[in-house]
Design an enzyme around this catalytic site. Sequence first.
Site, PDB file in Angstrom:
ATOM      1  N   LYS A 176       0.850  -1.192   0.000  1.00 15.02           N
ATOM      2  CA  LYS A 176       0.000   0.000   0.000  1.00 15.02           C
ATOM      3  C   LYS A 176       0.889   1.247   0.000  1.00 15.02           C
ATOM      4  O   LYS A 176       1.630   1.492   0.944  1.00 15.02           O
ATOM      5  CB  LYS A 176      -0.914  -0.004   1.231  1.00 15.02           C
ATOM      6  CG  LYS A 176      -1.853  -1.218   1.264  1.00 15.02           C
ATOM      7  CD  LYS A 176      -2.773  -1.204   2.454  1.00 15.02           C
ATOM      8  CE  LYS A 176      -2.039  -1.322   3.768  1.00 15.02           C
ATOM      9  NZ  LYS A 176      -2.944  -1.603   4.905  1.00 15.02           N
ATOM     10  N   THR A 209      -8.839   9.902   7.774  1.00 14.36           N
ATOM     11  CA  THR A 209      -8.559   8.625   7.108  1.00 14.36           C
ATOM     12  C   THR A 209      -8.405   7.472   8.101  1.00 14.36           C
ATOM     13  O   THR A 209      -7.829   6.442   7.772  1.00 14.36           O
ATOM     14  CB  THR A 209      -7.276   8.741   6.268  1.00 14.36           C
ATOM     15  OG1 THR A 209      -6.194   9.149   7.137  1.00 14.36           O
ATOM     16  CG2 THR A 209      -7.434   9.745   5.143  1.00 14.36           C
ATOM     17  N   GLY A 211      -8.838   4.200   9.921  1.00 12.13           N
ATOM     18  CA  GLY A 211      -9.460   2.944   9.530  1.00 12.13           C
ATOM     19  C   GLY A 211      -9.221   2.534   8.094  1.00 12.13           C
ATOM     20  O   GLY A 211      -9.758   1.514   7.647  1.00 12.13           O
ATOM     21  N   THR A 212      -8.384   3.279   7.365  1.00 15.34           N
ATOM     22  CA  THR A 212      -8.165   2.984   5.946  1.00 15.34           C
ATOM     23  C   THR A 212      -7.655   1.564   5.725  1.00 15.34           C
ATOM     24  O   THR A 212      -8.169   0.819   4.886  1.00 15.34           O
ATOM     25  CB  THR A 212      -7.154   3.983   5.346  1.00 15.34           C
ATOM     26  OG1 THR A 212      -7.637   5.311   5.544  1.00 15.34           O
ATOM     27  CG2 THR A 212      -6.962   3.738   3.868  1.00 15.34           C
ATOM     28  N   GLY A 213      -6.619   1.163   6.475  1.00 14.31           N
ATOM     29  CA  GLY A 213      -6.022  -0.156   6.269  1.00 14.31           C
ATOM     30  C   GLY A 213      -6.964  -1.284   6.623  1.00 14.31           C
ATOM     31  O   GLY A 213      -7.066  -2.289   5.895  1.00 14.31           O
ATOM     32  N   CYS A 214      -7.672  -1.136   7.742  1.00 15.90           N
ATOM     33  CA  CYS A 214      -8.651  -2.152   8.156  1.00 15.90           C
ATOM     34  C   CYS A 214      -9.738  -2.292   7.094  1.00 15.90           C
ATOM     35  O   CYS A 214     -10.147  -3.409   6.732  1.00 15.90           O
ATOM     36  CB  CYS A 214      -9.301  -1.763   9.480  1.00 15.90           C
ATOM     37  SG  CYS A 214      -8.155  -1.477  10.843  1.00 15.90           S
TER      38      CYS A 214
END
Length: 268
Positions: A176, A209, A211-214
């Site tokens: 990412k 942003t 919580g983007t990865g979850c």
Amino acid sequence: MSGAPPLCLTVAGSDSGGGAGIQADLKTMLALGVHGMSVVTAVTAQNSLGVRGVWELPAEAVTAQYRAVVDDIGVGAVKTGMLSSAVLVETVAALLAGTAAPAVVDPVGVSKHGDALLAASALEAVRTLLLPRATVATPNLDEVAQLTGVRVESEDDMRRAAGAVLGYGPRWALIKGGHLASGHQAVDLLSDGSTELWLRAPRHDNRHTHGTGCTLASAIAAGLAKGLDVPAAVTGAKDYVTGAIASGFALGAGIGPVDHAWRWRSRD
């Protein structure tokens, strides 16, 4: 009576502020049309300003939750998030080893606010036990450096990072590049060592942003639970999370969450 939707399980920590962790995972799964189930690995006291405390659950509690769900209900895909200690990493890796469903491993190391969510002593267990169980591993650039030592400053570095992560055994690596200084685009690289898929989307000027990865990892798992192949699941997840980031909203005094319901709101 209609049948159950596809089944998706998150194994992750609880975020009391609702922006990340199992709360974000379950919202994502609902938004994408799958039935979300959860195994809580840790409880955090967390808000828009940061993590105030973490309480890890015992390995037997994690195992009992997992077995209760999988043995009775079944599962179409599993997503792992915050596994704060070597014991929990070892426990979850063993559970995944006995589960035929695809697994998306988000090797969560640090929160959006810079709070450590993985003990340094757990890194080797992530490398040797958890990543080999992953259908897709989804590290961000900080997690790539933490796991492999590769420092990513360019797209060529992202290729090297993918190779380094794949060296630990996942079938696919999604690197990412959201933290990469790449102008007006957010660039991610999906690779299985032979196939490369570059995913590019507009970079939205929005600080909210959390919580983007979850959200991205859960969206991939939702796609896999529906029967999509990995490239299609990742492409759909990228589209979903890009819209969620664009619609992220202020909450509290710090960094607000992405909007999991952005597609519904855009129709209202």
